[in-house]
Design a protein around this motif. Structure first.
Motif, PDB file in Angstrom:
ATOM      1  N   SER A  55       1.044  -0.909   0.363  1.00 20.88           N
ATOM      2  CA  SER A  55      -0.019   0.023   0.112  1.00 20.88           C
ATOM      3  C   SER A  55       0.992   1.333   0.121  1.00 20.88           C
ATOM      4  N   TYR A  56       1.093   2.038  -0.831  1.00 20.97           N
ATOM      5  CA  TYR A  56       1.217   3.360  -1.053  1.00 20.97           C
ATOM      6  C   TYR A  56       0.684   5.118  -0.982  1.00 20.97           C
ATOM      7  N   PHE A  57       1.328   5.649  -0.472  1.00 18.98           N
ATOM      8  CA  PHE A  57       0.989   6.793  -0.024  1.00 18.98           C
ATOM      9  C   PHE A  57       1.657   7.914  -0.526  1.00 18.98           C
ATOM     10  N   PHE A  58       0.732   8.738  -1.631  1.00 27.59           N
ATOM     11  CA  PHE A  58       1.237   9.968  -2.759  1.00 27.59           C
ATOM     12  C   PHE A  58       0.691  10.928  -1.683  1.00 27.59           C
ATOM     13  N   TYR A  59       1.617  11.942  -1.080  1.00 31.67           N
ATOM     14  CA  TYR A  59       2.145  13.412  -1.645  1.00 31.67           C
ATOM     15  C   TYR A  59       2.902  14.088  -2.313  1.00 31.67           C
ATOM     16  N   HIS A  60       2.417  15.377  -1.406  1.00 31.85           N
ATOM     17  CA  HIS A  60       3.502  16.724  -2.159  1.00 31.85           C
ATOM     18  C   HIS A  60       3.796  17.589  -0.890  1.00 31.85           C
ATOM     19  N   ASN A  61       4.767  17.758  -1.537  1.00 31.20           N
ATOM     20  CA  ASN A  61       5.770  19.058  -0.314  1.00 31.20           C
ATOM     21  C   ASN A  61       6.200  20.293  -0.956  1.00 31.20           C
ATOM     22  N   GLY A  62       7.545  21.108  -0.234  1.00 33.89           N
ATOM     23  CA  GLY A  62       7.849  21.352  -1.467  1.00 33.89           C
ATOM     24  C   GLY A  62       9.052  22.083  -1.289  1.00 33.89           C
ATOM     25  N   VAL A  63       9.696  20.929  -1.036  1.00 30.22           N
ATOM     26  CA  VAL A  63      11.353  20.075  -0.337  1.00 30.22           C
ATOM     27  C   VAL A  63      12.373  20.381  -1.520  1.00 30.22           C
ATOM     28  N   LEU A  64      11.753  20.990  -2.945  1.00 31.76           N
ATOM     29  CA  LEU A  64      12.833  20.717  -4.260  1.00 31.76           C
ATOM     30  C   LEU A  64      13.455  22.024  -3.652  1.00 31.76           C
ATOM     31  N   PRO A  65      14.862  22.082  -4.008  1.00 25.69           N
ATOM     32  CA  PRO A  65      15.193  23.453  -4.217  1.00 25.69           C
ATOM     33  C   PRO A  65      13.971  24.525  -5.070  1.00 25.69           C
ATOM     34  N   THR A  66      14.385  25.594  -3.738  1.00 26.04           N
ATOM     35  CA  THR A  66      13.329  26.206  -4.873  1.00 26.04           C
ATOM     36  C   THR A  66      12.051  26.236  -4.391  1.00 26.04           C
ATOM     37  N   GLY A  67      12.031  24.560  -4.056  1.00 26.30           N
ATOM     38  CA  GLY A  67      10.375  24.678  -3.878  1.00 26.30           C
ATOM     39  C   GLY A  67       9.466  25.428  -2.756  1.00 26.30           C
ATOM     40  N   GLY A  68       8.779  25.533  -2.831  1.00 26.08           N
ATOM     41  CA  GLY A  68       7.361  25.997  -1.699  1.00 26.08           C
ATOM     42  C   GLY A  68       6.141  25.977  -1.769  1.00 26.08           C
ATOM     43  N   SER A  69       5.242  26.679  -1.066  1.00 26.35           N
ATOM     44  CA  SER A  69       3.975  26.140  -1.481  1.00 26.35           C
ATOM     45  C   SER A  69       3.270  25.819  -2.101  1.00 26.35           C
ATOM     46  N   TYR A  70       3.984  26.940  -3.596  1.00 27.06           N
ATOM     47  CA  TYR A  70       3.350  27.423  -4.935  1.00 27.06           C
ATOM     48  C   TYR A  70       4.498  26.346  -5.707  1.00 27.06           C
ATOM     49  N   ARG A  71       5.248  25.759  -4.879  1.00 23.67           N
ATOM     50  CA  ARG A  71       6.220  25.447  -6.415  1.00 23.67           C
ATOM     51  C   ARG A  71       6.071  23.706  -5.462  1.00 23.67           C
ATOM     52  N   ARG A  72       5.412  23.025  -5.761  1.00 22.35           N
ATOM     53  CA  ARG A  72       5.559  21.956  -4.771  1.00 22.35           C
ATOM     54  C   ARG A  72       6.165  20.619  -5.671  1.00 22.35           C
ATOM     55  N   SER A  73       5.771  19.720  -4.445  1.00 21.81           N
ATOM     56  CA  SER A  73       6.408  17.787  -5.323  1.00 21.81           C
ATOM     57  C   SER A  73       6.101  16.548  -4.702  1.00 21.81           C
ATOM     58  N   ILE A  74       5.659  16.386  -5.924  1.00 21.04           N
ATOM     59  CA  ILE A  74       5.305  14.664  -5.511  1.00 21.04           C
ATOM     60  C   ILE A  74       6.224  13.604  -4.695  1.00 21.04           C
ATOM     61  N   CYS A  75       5.556  13.219  -3.214  1.00 19.00           N
ATOM     62  CA  CYS A  75       6.359  11.537  -2.655  1.00 19.00           C
ATOM     63  C   CYS A  75       5.508  10.853  -2.431  1.00 19.00           C
ATOM     64  N   VAL A  76       5.626   9.758  -2.266  1.00 16.32           N
ATOM     65  CA  VAL A  76       5.271   8.754  -1.891  1.00 16.32           C
ATOM     66  C   VAL A  76       6.136   8.011  -0.631  1.00 16.32           C
ATOM     67  N   ASP A  77       4.894   7.334   0.556  1.00 14.15           N
ATOM     68  CA  ASP A  77       5.726   6.544   1.165  1.00 14.15           C
ATOM     69  C   ASP A  77       4.747   5.444   1.573  1.00 14.15           C
ATOM     70  N   TYR A  78       5.387   4.381   2.599  1.00 16.95           N
ATOM     71  CA  TYR A  78       4.294   2.848   2.740  1.00 16.95           C
ATOM     72  C   TYR A  78       3.195   4.043   3.238  1.00 16.95           C
ATOM     73  N   MET A  79       2.138   2.561   3.223  1.00 18.85           N
ATOM     74  CA  MET A  79       0.737   3.537   4.260  1.00 18.85           C
ATOM     75  C   MET A  79       0.988   1.891   4.474  1.00 18.85           C
ATOM     76  N   TYR A  80       0.600   1.887   6.049  1.00 19.14           N
ATOM     77  CA  TYR A  80       0.009   0.402   6.903  1.00 19.14           C
ATOM     78  C   TYR A  80      -0.867  -0.056   7.525  1.00 19.14           C
ATOM     79  N   TYR A  81      -2.110  -0.744   7.862  1.00 18.14           N
ATOM     80  CA  TYR A  81      -2.777  -0.656   8.118  1.00 18.14           C
ATOM     81  C   TYR A  81      -2.947  -1.371   9.677  1.00 18.14           C
ATOM     82  N   ASN A  82      -3.765  -0.949  10.254  1.00 13.53           N
ATOM     83  CA  ASN A  82      -3.940  -2.433  11.295  1.00 13.53           C
ATOM     84  C   ASN A  82      -4.878  -3.330  10.722  1.00 13.53           C
ATOM     85  N   GLU A  83      -4.918  -4.128  12.009  1.00 14.08           N
ATOM     86  CA  GLU A  83      -6.064  -5.923  11.605  1.00 14.08           C
ATOM     87  C   GLU A  83      -7.388  -4.885  11.475  1.00 14.08           C
TER      88      GLU A  83
END
Length: 318
Positions: free
Chosen positions: A272-300
């Motif tokens: 399971s994958y969770f996609f989202y965006h942040n502003g961490v690239l060089p010159t990035g920010g709230s109006y220059r965002r970038s997509i990331c992905v991390d694992y998503m885990y469910y409980n029983e």
């Protein structure tokens, strides 16, 4: 010359590897991820930020599509849709989601409506259609599916944004959207007409960016929350696509260097994958965002564990 060659390669649909490191897309600024899986390939539909470092608002001219089969190597299929595709539209290309039904791909998008005989402007939702996940796409209706005049619960003109679509196991399709309040409506099987009235509700702390899906018999409503600023991601669950929705809490804290975040959730090749965006690239920010992905885990019991934001991202699929 090297710059020219690189630009040409990107324009023709470059294949590039993020080496499983966040952000996954680095050559342009992207936001509002919307993943789908089709024929063993994960397609990622995104917004595109082009604001300058000095701009204080969004500039989002078009929507892009990327694809991968290993979660590490991404192909950029380019800008496949823009508000210019729709004769009635004006303004920016806000969050959107594509979904497949009966061999056709319906791309539900949010933008703004021109002032004309049907609408006095404001945010609107349109639908583009294609026979392939990478287009070409065309306006499926010739007019907006949702206009500002259809939703009167809030006074502002940008409440009809961020569509997400669920096709339930019985074939009934539902669309959810909103800013400030959540709206939903049934869709007819042709995916371009409403099949009943619009319903408005207010999940706890809801602000925008809903993502609705079904997993193992449980319905999930995941969204950007207004409990704090910058935004966080919170969620509800239900046993029906129409609710009632039970609030479950925060699953993603604030993202770095962006006051917005936006969920896109998918199961792919056993994880399971969770996609989202942040502003961490060089010159990035709230109006220059970038997509990331991390694992998503469910409980029983089906509840979602807190998302751990990483710079490493996810492992390549062998």
């Amino acid at each position: 010359m090297k710059v020219t060659i690189l630009s040409a390669a990107l324009a023709l649909g470059a294949i590039f590897s993020a080496k499983a490191q966040n952000p996954i897309i680095k050559h342009i600024f992207t936001a509002d991820p919307a993943p789908i899986v089709y024929n063993d390939t994960l397609f990622l539909y995104t917004s595109h930020d082009t604001a300058s470092v000095k701009d204080t608002n969004y500039k989002m001219p078009d929507w892009h599509v990327f694809s991968t089969t290993d979660m590490a190597t991404w192909k950029d299929h380019g800008a496949l849709l823009s508000p210019k595709t729709f004769s009635w539209a004006t303004g920016d290309a806000y969050a959107a989601e594509c979904i497949e039904r009966d061999g056709k791909f319906y791309w539900f998008v949010s933008t703004f409506h021109k002032k004309d005989g049907r609408s006095q402007g404001g945010a609107a939702i349109g639908v583009a259609v294609s026979d392939r996940p990478t287009g070409p796409f065309k306006d499926a209706i010739g007019q907006a599916l949702i206009i500002n005049e259809m939703t009167k619960d809030l006074p502002h003109a940008w409440d009809d944004i961020d569509p997400t679509v669920l096709i339930d196991d019985d074939g009934q399709a539902y669309m959810y959207w909103g800013n400030g309040s959540l709206k939903w409506v049934k869709l007819k099987k042709n995916m371009i007409e409403m099949d009943g009235p619009i319903t408005t509700l207010m999940p706890k702390n809801f602000i925008e960016g809903p993502w609705v899906y079904k997993r193992k018999g449980m319905y999930y409503l995941v969204y950007a929350s207004a409990g704090t600023k910058p935004e966080m991601i919170e969620y509800c669950t239900a046993t029906s696509p129409t609710g009632p929705w039970t609030y479950r809490g925060i699953i993603q804290e604030n993202v770095p260097n962006s006051f917005t975040t936006h969920p896109g959730i998918i199961d792919y090749k056993g994880k399971s994958y969770f996609f989202y965006h942040n502003g961490v690239l060089p010159t990035g920010g709230s109006y220059r965002r970038s997509i990331c992905v991390d694992y998503m885990y469910y409980n029983e019991d089906g509840t979602i564990q807190k998302i751990v934001q990483t710079t490493k991202g996810v492992d390549p699929i062998k």
